[in-house]
Scaffold this active site. Structure first.
Site, PDB file in Angstrom:
ATOM      1  N   ASP A 193       0.967  -1.241  -0.192  1.00  0.00           N
ATOM      2  CA  ASP A 193      -0.139   0.164   0.283  1.00  0.00           C
ATOM      3  C   ASP A 193       1.047   1.413   0.232  1.00  0.00           C
ATOM      4  O   ASP A 193       2.284   1.149   0.378  1.00  0.00           O
ATOM      5  CB  ASP A 193      -0.776  -0.390   1.539  1.00  0.00           C
ATOM      6  CG  ASP A 193      -2.270   0.320   0.737  1.00  0.00           C
ATOM      7  OD1 ASP A 193      -2.852   1.124   0.258  1.00  0.00           O
ATOM      8  OD2 ASP A 193      -3.307  -0.881   1.219  1.00  0.00           O
ATOM      9  N   TRP A 259      -4.004   2.864  -5.361  1.00  0.00           N
ATOM     10  CA  TRP A 259      -4.982   3.388  -6.723  1.00  0.00           C
ATOM     11  C   TRP A 259      -5.152   3.813  -7.182  1.00  0.00           C
ATOM     12  O   TRP A 259      -6.187   5.259  -7.101  1.00  0.00           O
ATOM     13  CB  TRP A 259      -6.227   4.221  -4.827  1.00  0.00           C
ATOM     14  CG  TRP A 259      -5.957   3.450  -3.665  1.00  0.00           C
ATOM     15  CD1 TRP A 259      -5.271   1.843  -2.376  1.00  0.00           C
ATOM     16  CD2 TRP A 259      -4.111   4.540  -2.137  1.00  0.00           C
ATOM     17  NE1 TRP A 259      -4.821   2.560  -1.311  1.00  0.00           N
ATOM     18  CE2 TRP A 259      -4.045   3.870  -1.431  1.00  0.00           C
ATOM     19  CE3 TRP A 259      -2.958   5.627  -3.639  1.00  0.00           C
ATOM     20  CZ2 TRP A 259      -2.827   4.224  -0.512  1.00  0.00           C
ATOM     21  CZ3 TRP A 259      -2.151   5.668  -2.211  1.00  0.00           C
ATOM     22  CH2 TRP A 259      -2.119   5.406  -1.254  1.00  0.00           C
ATOM     23  N   GLY A 260      -4.792   3.650  -8.096  1.00  0.00           N
ATOM     24  CA  GLY A 260      -4.499   5.211  -9.603  1.00  0.00           C
ATOM     25  C   GLY A 260      -3.222   6.051  -9.492  1.00  0.00           C
ATOM     26  O   GLY A 260      -4.073   7.221 -10.431  1.00  0.00           O
ATOM     27  N   ALA A 262      -0.536   8.447  -8.326  1.00  0.00           N
ATOM     28  CA  ALA A 262       1.159   8.858  -8.865  1.00  0.00           C
ATOM     29  C   ALA A 262       1.048   7.990 -10.259  1.00  0.00           C
ATOM     30  O   ALA A 262       2.919   7.571 -10.293  1.00  0.00           O
ATOM     31  CB  ALA A 262       1.692   7.568  -8.061  1.00  0.00           C
ATOM     32  N   ASP A 280     -11.469   1.556  -2.875  1.00  0.00           N
ATOM     33  CA  ASP A 280     -11.141   0.984  -2.297  1.00  0.00           C
ATOM     34  C   ASP A 280     -12.421   0.598  -2.591  1.00  0.00           C
ATOM     35  O   ASP A 280     -13.711   1.731  -2.709  1.00  0.00           O
ATOM     36  CB  ASP A 280     -11.404   0.953  -0.527  1.00  0.00           C
ATOM     37  CG  ASP A 280      -9.258   1.100  -0.629  1.00  0.00           C
ATOM     38  OD1 ASP A 280      -8.867   1.105  -1.103  1.00  0.00           O
ATOM     39  OD2 ASP A 280      -9.844   0.597   1.308  1.00  0.00           O
TER      40      ASP A 280
HETATM   41  C1  GLA Z   1      -6.156   0.744   1.944  1.00  0.00           C
HETATM   42  C2  GLA Z   1      -6.700  -0.495   0.856  1.00  0.00           C
HETATM   43  C3  GLA Z   1      -6.958  -1.360   0.790  1.00  0.00           C
HETATM   44  C4  GLA Z   1      -6.876  -2.149   2.210  1.00  0.00           C
HETATM   45  C5  GLA Z   1      -6.117  -0.813   3.401  1.00  0.00           C
HETATM   46  C6  GLA Z   1      -5.904  -1.108   4.480  1.00  0.00           C
HETATM   47  O1  GLA Z   1      -7.178   1.132   1.737  1.00  0.00           O
HETATM   48  O2  GLA Z   1      -6.412  -0.174  -0.548  1.00  0.00           O
HETATM   49  O3  GLA Z   1      -6.635  -2.470  -0.162  1.00  0.00           O
HETATM   50  O4  GLA Z   1      -5.864  -3.366   1.995  1.00  0.00           O
HETATM   51  O5  GLA Z   1      -5.412  -0.395   3.357  1.00  0.00           O
HETATM   52  O6  GLA Z   1      -6.091  -0.622   5.741  1.00  0.00           O
END
Ligand code: GLA
Length: 635
Positions: A193, A259-260, A262, A280
């Site tokens: 992450d 999450w897309g 950077a 998410d």
């Molecule tokens: C981020 C990730 C999730 C999960 C949480 C854990 O939000 O995108 O998929 O791993 O962290 O805290």
């Protein structure tokens, strides 16, 4: 990095403009390499499948829940169908020991990790998973702190101790932690992450109050121009090096979770085996659409060993539970068609036969795991209905028709959507019911609200001699996509985020990728058209792009090329060139908007990599769309 690329382009362009056909400068990113640049590191020839703790339990994960999920995967037969990774997400860590920097596991939750020598180890757990024929995954963060620490501090399983002890992320410990988790502990997959490089700004209350040390931020999730893209990329590159050292057998999966942000879309394919394309997922229809959209127009950015990841499945929960059968099936079918990793996020102890029949639908799993590695391409794109077509390794097709709305609609599936002849019979097999049907030219299909119909298809191909490149996106890689400055994709549906609702001024386009190369569309989603000639098949790209194409035994390349009629600049000039294993085999003259398409034909027998270069007369051309019309490889 970006500056060097730009300078190279300008240099090459000025050499050409001066009529000096010298060998391209070394820094010229459009120079052919004869090389397929999608990562060969890690092992994900097919999209990874398995289970992850986050959607089911958030960070409240323990050994009992994890092993129950593992046992259920085996007992229900899902493991035999491919669901093999059992991944621990956030919540496993206790602290970083200060004497030697070693990470300690929360043994209250994972009793088998207690080793007795003062250390802790996940090795007993991974040994058990491996003995069951499963694989084991773990979770970390590229910064000093985790997403839980940054965003869900009230959830269970947060690291304990002083500021330094609570720095459980990889930052400053990449080699040590990768060695521990992927070496000593024996995990097979690591999800990394990025909250620690996103959330810990000096202004954040968590930082100013002294709970965490400031870092960066390197990522501004909402803003690409305030993100240090090269620095972020370099951190993940260092993880890649550590993984290669720790696992010389190359038997691991690197899951990038940015999450897309950077502009990860543009570089993940050189580093990661799967890469998150969005925020998410939430267990509701609108956010499923959001995540779907973040990946669905990125068909040329997913390849064997590096897949788009629109996040884990929420099948079984909320609006995807068995009381919402259409939604649950749609979610599953769409993820299968997109070649998304199929990672279950449900408490498997509660799985009903109905749920298992969705997750375990062998025909859908076969689409997802098809050796061709082609993400489905949008044959019809709209806010009400979408039609996705996926070309399979055996040359067959699958089609999914999605009703994005809550009410019933009728949709027409045409032979043209499928690139099949409209004068001969087309056979459909419904992958939910097994029902067979047939049509010629077009058929009307009725879709209930939120329904996705999905079929295997056979018929006579419009192009029988080979494949259009847009039918084989898994073998086409926009190594250089011609984007000068990354811009956010405005085409992603923005349903309410449950944890934010309408606070703030709304959700903005945030995922870099606008202007990336597309199959059967221009980079900005228009139909392909050159000099008034429409192309229903082809690759749309930008000037100053270089596409790599893997050639599996084809003998001839053909396309009709030109500056697309949608190009913003009327006088930008572009020259098209085809290379086979680095040798120039066909080249156009300089072309500008409005010029008739030019045919490029080239023998490519025996060549492993074909490269398609569209070189602009200036290195800084923007929004100059180019079209490789009807581009195809033939036997
Ligand atoms: C981020 C990730 C999730 C999960 C949480 C854990 O939000 O995108 O998929 O791993 O962290 O805290």
């Amino acid at each position: 990095m970006k500056r060097a690329v730009k300078t190279g382009l300008l240099l090459a362009a000025s050499l050409l403009a001066n009529g000096l056909h010298a060998a391209p400068a070394k820094t010229d990113p459009l120079a052919p390499t004869g090389h397929w640049s999608v990562t060969a590191k890690g092992q994900a020839p097919l999209p990874p499948m398995g289970w992850n703790s986050w959607n089911a339990f958030n960070s409240d994960i323990d050994e009992e829940k994890l092993m129950a999920a593992a046992k259920a995967l085996v007992d229900t037969g899902l493991a035999a169908k491919g669901y093999r990774y059992v991944d621990i997400d956030d919540g496993w860590w206790l602290k970083r020991r200060q004497t030697d920097g070693r990470l300690l596991i929360r043994t209250a939750a994972f009793p088998s990790a207690q080793t007795g020598d003062g250390n802790t180890s996940f090795r007993p757990l991974t040994d058990r998973l491996h003995a069951m024929g499963l694989k084991a995954g773990i979770y970390s963060d590229i910064g000093r702190n985790s997403c839980g620490q940054a965003y869900t501090a009230d959830f269970k399983g947060q690291p304990e101790g002083n500021v330094a002890e609570r720095e459980v992320g990889l930052y400053d410990h990449i080699d040590q932690d990768i060695g521990l988790m992927m070496g000593e502990w024996g995990f097979d997959l690591i999800k990394i992450d990025g909250c620690g490089i996103r959330a810990m700004s000096p202004e954040n209350k968590l930082v100013s109050s002294g709970q965490y040390r400031a870092l960066g931020p390197l990522v501004d999730y909402e803003n690409l121009s305030r993100t240090d893209i090269p620095a972020v990329r370099d951190l993940y590159r260092r993880v890649g090096l550590a993984l290669a050292r720790t696992r010389p057998a190359n038997d691991y999966v690197l899951s990038i979770c940015l999450w897309g942000a950077a502009d990860v879309r543009s570089w993940a394919k050189e580093l990661g085996n799967m890469s998150r394309t969005s925020e998410d997922i939430s267990p509701n229809w609108e956010r499923m659409l959001h995540n779907l959209d973040s990946a669905s127009r990125r068909e040329l950015y997913a390849h064997p060993n590096s897949w788009n990841d629109p996040d884990m499945l929420y099948v079984g929960t909320g609006e995807f539970d068995t009381a919402h059968i259409q939604e649950a099936r749609s979610h599953m079918a769409l993820w299968a068609m997109l070649n998304a990793p199929l990672i279950i996020g449900y408490d498997m102890r509660k799985a009903t036969p109905e749920l298992l029949s969705i997750l375990g639908n062998s025909a859908l799993i076969a689409l997802n795991q098809d050796a061709g590695g082609n993400q489905a391409v949008l044959a019809y794109d709209g806010d009400t209905a979408q039609i996705f077509v996926k070309t399979l390794a055996d040359g067959g097709k699958a089609v999914a028709l999605l009703n994005r709305t809550g009410g019933p609609i009728d949709v027409k599936l045409t032979a043209a959507h499928l690139k099949l002849r409209e004068d001969s019979r087309i056979d459909l097999t419904d992958l939910w019911t097994g029902a067979q049907s047939r049509f010629t030219k077009e058929t009307n299909l009725h879709l209930a609200g939120h329904q996705t119909l999905v079929f295997r298809v056979s018929g006579a191909r419009v192009h029988p001699g080979g494949l259009y490149l847009s039918e084989m996106p898994g073998s086409v890689n926009p190594a250089v996509d011609g984007i000068v400055e990354p811009m956010a994709d405005p085409m992603v549906y923005r349903g309410l985020l449950p944890w934010r609702n309408t606070r703030g001024d709304g959700e903005h386009p945030i995922y870099g990728g606008w202007g990336g190369a597309r199959a059967d569309a221009t980079p900005y989603g228009m139909s392909l058209r050159v000099g008034g000639v429409n192309f229903s098949s082809g690759i749309g790209a930008l000037a100053n792009s270089r596409l790599e194409v893997r050639n599996a035994g084809y003998r001839n390349f053909a396309a009709r090329v030109g500056v697309d009629d949608s190009a913003l600049s009327p006088d930008a000039r572009v020259r098209f060139e085809v290379f086979a294993d680095g040798r120039s085999v066909a080249r156009s003259g300089w072309m500008k908007r409005g010029d008739q398409p030019v045919a490029l034909n080239a023998p490519v027998e025996g060549a492993r990599i074909i490269e398609l270069v569209a070189r602009g007369d200036r290195g800084d051309l923007q929004n100059v769309t180019v079209t490789w019309g009807s581009a195809a490889l033939d036997r």
